[in-house]
Scaffold this active site. Sequence first.
Site, PDB file in Angstrom:
ATOM      1  N   LEU A   3      17.991 -81.250  -2.635  1.00 24.02           N
ATOM      2  CA  LEU A   3      18.766 -81.626  -1.461  1.00 24.02           C
ATOM      3  C   LEU A   3      18.559 -80.554  -0.412  1.00 24.02           C
ATOM      4  O   LEU A   3      18.508 -79.363  -0.737  1.00 24.02           O
ATOM      5  CB  LEU A   3      20.258 -81.739  -1.808  1.00 24.02           C
ATOM      6  CG  LEU A   3      20.651 -82.833  -2.808  1.00 24.02           C
ATOM      7  CD1 LEU A   3      22.128 -82.731  -3.141  1.00 24.02           C
ATOM      8  CD2 LEU A   3      20.327 -84.220  -2.262  1.00 24.02           C
ATOM      9  N   ASP A   4      18.443 -80.943   0.863  1.00 22.73           N
ATOM     10  CA  ASP A   4      18.212 -79.944   1.895  1.00 22.73           C
ATOM     11  C   ASP A   4      19.478 -79.131   2.155  1.00 22.73           C
ATOM     12  O   ASP A   4      20.548 -79.424   1.623  1.00 22.73           O
ATOM     13  CB  ASP A   4      17.646 -80.571   3.173  1.00 22.73           C
ATOM     14  CG  ASP A   4      18.604 -81.560   3.835  1.00 22.73           C
ATOM     15  OD1 ASP A   4      19.813 -81.274   3.877  1.00 22.73           O
ATOM     16  OD2 ASP A   4      18.140 -82.600   4.331  1.00 22.73           O
ATOM     17  N   LEU A   5      19.340 -78.112   2.977  1.00 25.02           N
ATOM     18  CA  LEU A   5      20.414 -77.142   3.191  1.00 25.02           C
ATOM     19  C   LEU A   5      21.715 -77.796   3.625  1.00 25.02           C
ATOM     20  O   LEU A   5      22.806 -77.408   3.170  1.00 25.02           O
ATOM     21  CB  LEU A   5      19.962 -76.118   4.250  1.00 25.02           C
ATOM     22  CG  LEU A   5      20.919 -74.963   4.544  1.00 25.02           C
ATOM     23  CD1 LEU A   5      21.014 -74.024   3.351  1.00 25.02           C
ATOM     24  CD2 LEU A   5      20.457 -74.202   5.783  1.00 25.02           C
ATOM     25  N   THR A  41      22.689 -80.956   3.184  1.00 28.70           N
ATOM     26  CA  THR A  41      23.092 -82.106   2.374  1.00 28.70           C
ATOM     27  C   THR A  41      23.860 -81.615   1.156  1.00 28.70           C
ATOM     28  O   THR A  41      23.471 -80.635   0.518  1.00 28.70           O
ATOM     29  CB  THR A  41      21.872 -82.924   1.930  1.00 28.70           C
ATOM     30  OG1 THR A  41      21.168 -83.380   3.082  1.00 28.70           O
ATOM     31  CG2 THR A  41      22.287 -84.124   1.101  1.00 28.70           C
TER      32      THR A  41
END
Length: 287
Positions: free
Chosen positions: A108-110, A112
């Site tokens: 998951l990106d930063l 999210t």
Amino acid sequence: MIMSTERIQKVLAKAGKGSRRDMEKAIEEGRVKVNGEAVTLGDRVGLSDTLELDGRPVKVEDIRARRVLVYNKPEGEVCTRRDPDGRPTVFDRLPELPGERWIVVGRLDLNTSGLLLFTNDGELANRLMHPSSQVDREYAVRVLGEVKPEHVQRMHEGVELEDGPARFTDIQEFGGSGANTWFHVVIMEGRNREVRRLWESQDLKVSRLKRVRYGSVFLDSDVRAGTWKELPKSEIDKLARLVELEPAPWKSIVQGKNDPNRRKVANQRTRRSVAAPRRKSGAIRRK
């Protein structure tokens, strides 16, 4: 004990050394040894054997138990083991696993939050992440702007992104207030920022994004941000069946009253008991 020996490529894949196909190639290249001798495809390894890959030992006795953690990632954590900028990582709060390592299933990106799965079984992780497995991921999305029926239809039918076509297999509206509307969406792969880019293709902005389901595993409300929960064997076996893996032995990560993981579990329960209650997510529960 389920069986006294197991195929070497399967043992290595479970240990997180790569996919089973990668390990078959390593065997063919002579990079795998048992008791100091090079092996061939079809050879098996047991608990009393010494297994090596590229000259490094692999513990056979530690990889028979399949474990899976559910972690609720907060925004602001990165999905790497170490960050050169000193930011917190999703591995910082995980329980210890002596002689093994946790493998994150999808990233998951930063910005999210939400459900991350961790396992000690490399083959399970590889299959869950591979696009060919078609394991669905569900997200709760808060969208800024007016979402029209034609936007939903285009994203459901498919749009062309810079790295190829993409689509949501399911989109459901969950209400909202002001200029923000909540949706739950389902995708079948995990390309970088795919959910955000699909909405951006319709000139709409995602203001919050949270993963609430991965395959058969839902993010329950008792797993608060920054905490984890160990899945029982029944749920792990169900997850494994999704990707055509046989059930495997299981044992808890807490192995005794002096186990340091016991204190971590107790601390998480304390955090949950004093936290304010939260409404359960309205996940799209599909059979």
